[in-house]
Design a protein around this motif. Structure first.
Motif, mmCIF file in Angstrom:
data_model
loop_
_atom_site.group_PDB
_atom_site.id
_atom_site.type_symbol
_atom_site.label_atom_id
_atom_site.label_comp_id
_atom_site.label_asym_id
_atom_site.label_seq_id
_atom_site.Cartn_x
_atom_site.Cartn_y
_atom_site.Cartn_z
ATOM 1 N N VAL A 193 -0.097 -4.353 -1.612
ATOM 2 C CA VAL A 193 -0.095 -3.255 -1.125
ATOM 3 C C VAL A 193 -1.326 -2.108 -2.178
ATOM 4 N N GLU A 194 -1.190 -1.251 -1.225
ATOM 5 C CA GLU A 194 -2.233 -0.052 -2.431
ATOM 6 C C GLU A 194 -1.463 0.958 -2.782
ATOM 7 N N MET A 195 -1.480 1.832 -4.232
ATOM 8 C CA MET A 195 -0.642 2.945 -4.280
ATOM 9 C C MET A 195 -1.782 3.573 -4.052
ATOM 10 N N ARG A 246 -5.618 2.456 -5.138
ATOM 11 C CA ARG A 246 -5.616 1.909 -5.314
ATOM 12 C C ARG A 246 -5.183 0.475 -5.101
ATOM 13 N N LYS A 247 -5.674 -0.836 -5.110
ATOM 14 C CA LYS A 247 -5.122 -2.471 -4.868
ATOM 15 C C LYS A 247 -3.748 -2.638 -5.789
ATOM 16 N N SER A 248 -2.892 -3.247 -5.673
ATOM 17 C CA SER A 248 -2.194 -4.552 -6.694
ATOM 18 C C SER A 248 -2.860 -5.276 -7.183
ATOM 19 N N SER A 249 -3.331 -5.310 -8.134
ATOM 20 C CA SER A 249 -3.159 -6.006 -9.149
ATOM 21 C C SER A 249 -2.934 -7.703 -8.831
ATOM 22 N N TYR A 250 -2.107 -7.951 -7.842
ATOM 23 C CA TYR A 250 -1.113 -9.103 -7.219
ATOM 24 C C TYR A 250 -1.891 -9.413 -6.335
ATOM 25 N N SER A 251 -3.015 -8.789 -5.310
ATOM 26 C CA SER A 251 -2.870 -8.943 -4.102
ATOM 27 C C SER A 251 -3.820 -10.294 -4.071
ATOM 28 N N GLY A 252 -4.843 -10.304 -5.478
ATOM 29 C CA GLY A 252 -5.110 -11.845 -4.465
ATOM 30 C C GLY A 252 -7.280 -11.447 -4.032
ATOM 31 N N GLY A 253 -7.896 -9.975 -3.940
ATOM 32 C CA GLY A 253 -8.201 -10.341 -2.950
ATOM 33 C C GLY A 253 -7.990 -10.377 -1.891
ATOM 34 N N ALA A 254 -6.887 -10.805 -0.578
ATOM 35 C CA ALA A 254 -7.295 -11.649 0.016
ATOM 36 C C ALA A 254 -6.819 -10.248 1.385
ATOM 37 N N ASN A 255 -6.299 -9.109 0.165
ATOM 38 C CA ASN A 255 -6.407 -8.084 1.497
ATOM 39 C C ASN A 255 -4.636 -7.950 2.046
ATOM 40 N N ASP A 256 -3.907 -8.568 1.115
ATOM 41 C CA ASP A 256 -2.975 -9.015 2.511
ATOM 42 C C ASP A 256 -1.508 -8.124 0.887
#
Length: 57
Positions: free
Chosen positions: A31-33, A19-29
């Protein structure tokens, strides 16, 4: 007792639910955990093929 670093070579992540961090902003930049029970695995979302980090929960 095995350390997370020693275990990292034996962990199969092919079925991990990332799952992607909620802070990634959708720009794929960001972290995932993936939650593996006693451990959490973290990886760079834009370099998924690179080394990941295993952290004791």
């Amino acid at each position: 007792m095995s350390t997370p670093d020693a275990l990292s070579q034996d962990i199969d992540l092919s079925h991990a639910c990332w799952r992607k961090s909620s802070y990634s902003g959708g720009a794929n930049d960001c972290v995932e955990m993936a939650d593996l029970g006693p451990y959490v695995v973290v990886r760079d979302s834009k370099n998924k093929h690179m080394r990941w980090c295993l952290i004791g929960a």
